[in-house]
Design an enzyme around this catalytic site. Structure first.
Site, PDB file in Angstrom:
ATOM      1  N   TYR A   1      75.822  37.318  45.445  1.00  0.00           N
ATOM      2  CA  TYR A   1      76.275  36.191  46.263  1.00  0.00           C
ATOM      3  C   TYR A   1      75.576  34.923  45.781  1.00  0.00           C
ATOM      4  O   TYR A   1      74.357  34.902  45.579  1.00  0.00           O
ATOM      5  CB  TYR A   1      75.959  36.475  47.725  1.00  0.00           C
ATOM      6  CG  TYR A   1      76.330  35.372  48.687  1.00  0.00           C
ATOM      7  CD1 TYR A   1      77.598  34.794  48.678  1.00  0.00           C
ATOM      8  CD2 TYR A   1      75.410  34.917  49.625  1.00  0.00           C
ATOM      9  CE1 TYR A   1      77.938  33.796  49.564  1.00  0.00           C
ATOM     10  CE2 TYR A   1      75.745  33.914  50.521  1.00  0.00           C
ATOM     11  CZ  TYR A   1      77.008  33.361  50.484  1.00  0.00           C
ATOM     12  OH  TYR A   1      77.335  32.359  51.371  1.00  0.00           O
TER      13      TYR A   1
ATOM     14  N   ASP B   1      71.478  45.354  49.344  1.00  0.00           N
ATOM     15  CA  ASP B   1      72.438  44.684  50.219  1.00  0.00           C
ATOM     16  C   ASP B   1      73.715  45.509  50.185  1.00  0.00           C
ATOM     17  O   ASP B   1      74.445  45.509  49.189  1.00  0.00           O
ATOM     18  CB  ASP B   1      72.691  43.254  49.725  1.00  0.00           C
ATOM     19  CG  ASP B   1      73.628  42.466  50.626  1.00  0.00           C
ATOM     20  OD1 ASP B   1      74.447  43.087  51.342  1.00  0.00           O
ATOM     21  OD2 ASP B   1      73.557  41.218  50.621  1.00  0.00           O
TER      22      ASP B   1
ATOM     23  N   ARG C   1      63.060  34.492  71.268  1.00  0.00           N
ATOM     24  CA  ARG C   1      63.014  34.597  69.812  1.00  0.00           C
ATOM     25  C   ARG C   1      62.432  35.935  69.352  1.00  0.00           C
ATOM     26  O   ARG C   1      62.629  36.356  68.222  1.00  0.00           O
ATOM     27  CB  ARG C   1      62.195  33.437  69.218  1.00  0.00           C
ATOM     28  CG  ARG C   1      62.389  33.245  67.715  1.00  0.00           C
ATOM     29  CD  ARG C   1      61.779  31.958  67.209  1.00  0.00           C
ATOM     30  NE  ARG C   1      60.336  31.997  67.123  1.00  0.00           N
ATOM     31  CZ  ARG C   1      59.501  31.265  67.851  1.00  0.00           C
ATOM     32  NH1 ARG C   1      59.995  30.411  68.741  1.00  0.00           N
ATOM     33  NH2 ARG C   1      58.197  31.355  67.697  1.00  0.00           N
TER      34      ARG C   1
ATOM     35  N   LYS D   1      80.380  40.405  58.385  1.00  0.00           N
ATOM     36  CA  LYS D   1      81.505  40.986  57.667  1.00  0.00           C
ATOM     37  C   LYS D   1      82.050  42.230  58.386  1.00  0.00           C
ATOM     38  O   LYS D   1      82.624  42.128  59.454  1.00  0.00           O
ATOM     39  CB  LYS D   1      81.081  41.296  56.230  1.00  0.00           C
ATOM     40  CG  LYS D   1      80.372  40.141  55.525  1.00  0.00           C
ATOM     41  CD  LYS D   1      81.177  38.854  55.487  1.00  0.00           C
ATOM     42  CE  LYS D   1      80.588  37.807  54.553  1.00  0.00           C
ATOM     43  NZ  LYS D   1      79.259  37.303  54.960  1.00  0.00           N
TER      44      LYS D   1
END
Length: 545
Positions: A263, A336, A210, A361
């Site tokens: 978004y 972003d 992690r 994306k």
């Protein structure tokens, strides 16, 4: 594979047998058994003349991990641990640990050291390899020559997208062109003293999956090179990195500013979840600089967070101006840049403190992987990374490999998508059955002049409104043959969606209109198909309504 003194190279639990039948090795040419002339050894450590016909009998799990195919692509922890032995052997424990999991320095040093071949597929750094040594995967230590990891020959983004973090900056050195996938959840220490050195920051190392992985570190280095950032962290999705960033940088009871167009899931988190932490938000129009100044003057704002271009109307924020205004008031700016990509816009160079991407994306680019990344200063990224280590959301190393693979063609894909989208936006704007087109590359876009100043390309997504109602727009979408009806964007395949249905169907029409989402709105993400094919498909679909 013929060997000599087995105990000298392998721990005692590896039994050395001379009987080929007892080794369990297949007799086919693709198995472990090789002719002496085909074998390559550890240089001076192995004496093939005194070990003709000797066969290594490995534990079953070791055989599985080091199968011929696995060794060739180096995608298992067994190979990675052997390769990483060189890190332990050659690292200087007295050197200061890195501020983040960077792989550039180790590779810069490794490039000057001789390579000793092992088998047919893996090469280790260093003159001599002792497999009894600590096989722990270590983070490379920083050096003053870190700039050597990003040679000046890579002055263009296209070359950086291919080579950054790998050609001269990869910690795991093999003869493979592609970066190895290290599939492991944990990393071991040979002795407790080494663990204590690690805990007391005298020695850098990986510890738990992690907290870092050699494969994901390479991806982080590549993105940092493209963004011109000191540090990058990668997580399991774009929403994961967005939410962790907001929670890490906006204190309880704090205040942030965001924009109306964004978004929807980001808006839901800001409106429904952050208030539970006492965090308030001011929502402004992307171009309303006056509203931003008022928010900064009236509140103790910690962060201005927005997309540029925004989703789905592709509005643009003056990154240079808002950064200057926010910094005067002690507020951070995070952009972003998913719609822009690091190739079309450099948010950090324009003054932003952080830039965020949904790597799902354009970075991944093949509609086959989820990921999110945040780039900026070492200090800020480390602050967000600390919370990420607590909350989880680590990117799987296999997903990191897919994004690395996708980024090799990022510049080619984005060039094609920029070109197709701009040409198609102009065509759609002139069509009588299209009511309105939203694309920053068009002079009709409200921030066109701004986009011309701060972007080098306008992206591969075009939003537009069909001249009709909900059902007319459905008919148009259903008449298309090339694009998939799906969420997401930025991949090789074209994707189309009707936001009123895809993202806002749970809201009544009156609520959708509050966000500007009309029933006839279409968001079209252009892939890398031929322009003429896409043009013909869209024109026939418009003729069908």
């Amino acid at each position: 594979m013929a060997v000599s003194s087995c105990p000298r190279v392998f721990p005692s639990f590896f039994e050395c047998r001379s009987d080929p039948e007892s080794s369990g090795a297949p007799k086919t040419s693709g198995g472990w058994q090789r002719k002496p002339s085909q074998s390559r050894f550890f240089g001076s450590q192995l004496n093939s003349a005194s070990a003709q016909g000797a066969i290594l009998r490995f534990p079953p799990n070791f055989v599985r991990q080091l199968s011929t195919k696995a060794r060739r692509n180096c995608s298992n922890i067994g190979v990675a641990q052997i390769v990483a032995a060189s890190w332990s052997n050659n690292s200087n424990p007295s050197s200061p640990p890195p501020a983040a999991a960077s792989s550039s320095a180790a590779a810069a040093t490794a490039a000057t050291e001789p390579i000793a071949p092992i088998g047919d597929d893996v090469a280790l750094v260093g003159k001599e390899v002792d497999l009894n040594a600590n096989l722990n995967l270590e983070l490379p230590l920083e050096t003053e020559d870190k700039e050597e990891a990003k040679p000046s020959i890579f002055s263009c983004d296209g070359s950086l997208a291919i080579h950054a973090g790998e050609r001269f900056g990869r910690g795991i050195v093999t003869d493979a062109i592609t970066t190895p996938v290290v599939n492991t959840s944990a990393y071991f220490f040979k002795k407790t003293s080494e663990l204590i050195d690690f805990k007391e920051k005298r020695k850098a190392s990986f510890e738990y999956g992690r907290y870092g992985n050699p494969t994901t570190v390479v991806l982080e280095e590549k993105i940092s090179a493209l963004e011109g950032a000191e540090s990058t962290m990668i997580t399991s999705s774009g929403m994961n990195i967005s939410t962790v960033m907001l929670m890490a940088l906006v204190p309880a009871g704090g205040h942030l500013v965001t924009t109306t167009d964004c978004y929807r899931k980001t808006r839901i988190f800001i409106e429904n979840f952050l208030p539970k932490m006492g965090i308030k938000a001011t929502v402004i129009d992307p171009a309303d600089v006056g509203a931003l100044e008022s928010a900064l003057n009236e509140n103790n704002v910690s962060l201005f967070f927005t997309e540029s271009p925004t989703n789905p109307f592709l509005r643009c924020v003056d990154i240079k101006l808002v950064s200057e205004l926010c910094h005067k008031k002690g507020a951070l700016v995070c952009i972003d840049g998913t719609f822009a990509t690091p190739l079309n816009q450099k948010a950090l160079a324009l003054g932003a403190d952080l830039v965020l991407h949904s790597a799902t994306k354009y970075l991944g680019g093949h509609n086959d992987v989820l990921g999110g990344c945040l780039s900026g200063s070492e200090k800020l990224v480390t602050e967000v990374r600390t919370l990420h280590h607590v909350l989880g959301g680590a990117l799987n190393p296999n997903a990191a490999y897919l994004i690395l693979r996708g980024m090799k063609t990022l510049h080619l894909r984005v060039q094609q998508q920029n070109s197709t989208a701009l040409r198609m936006a102009k065509l759609l704007e002139a069509h009588p059955k299209v009511a309105h087109v939203y694309y920053p590359g068009l002079p009709s876009h409200p921030e066109h002049e701004l986009a011309m100043r701060q972007m080098t390309g306008f992206g591969g997504v075009v939003s537009f409104e069909v001249d009709g109602d909900l059902n007319t727009t459905i008919q148009f979408v259903d008449s298309l043959n090339i694009p998939y009806i799906a969420p997401s964007f930025g991949g090789c395949e074209s994707i189309v969606d009707q936001p009123a249905i895809m993202s806002y169907w749970d809201l009544p029409q009156s609520e959708r209109l509050k966000y500007g989402i009309k029933d006839n709105l279409v968001r079209f993400s252009f892939g890398v198909e031929d322009f003429e094919d896409l043009k013909a498909d869209i024109l026939q679909a418009l003729e069908a309504i």
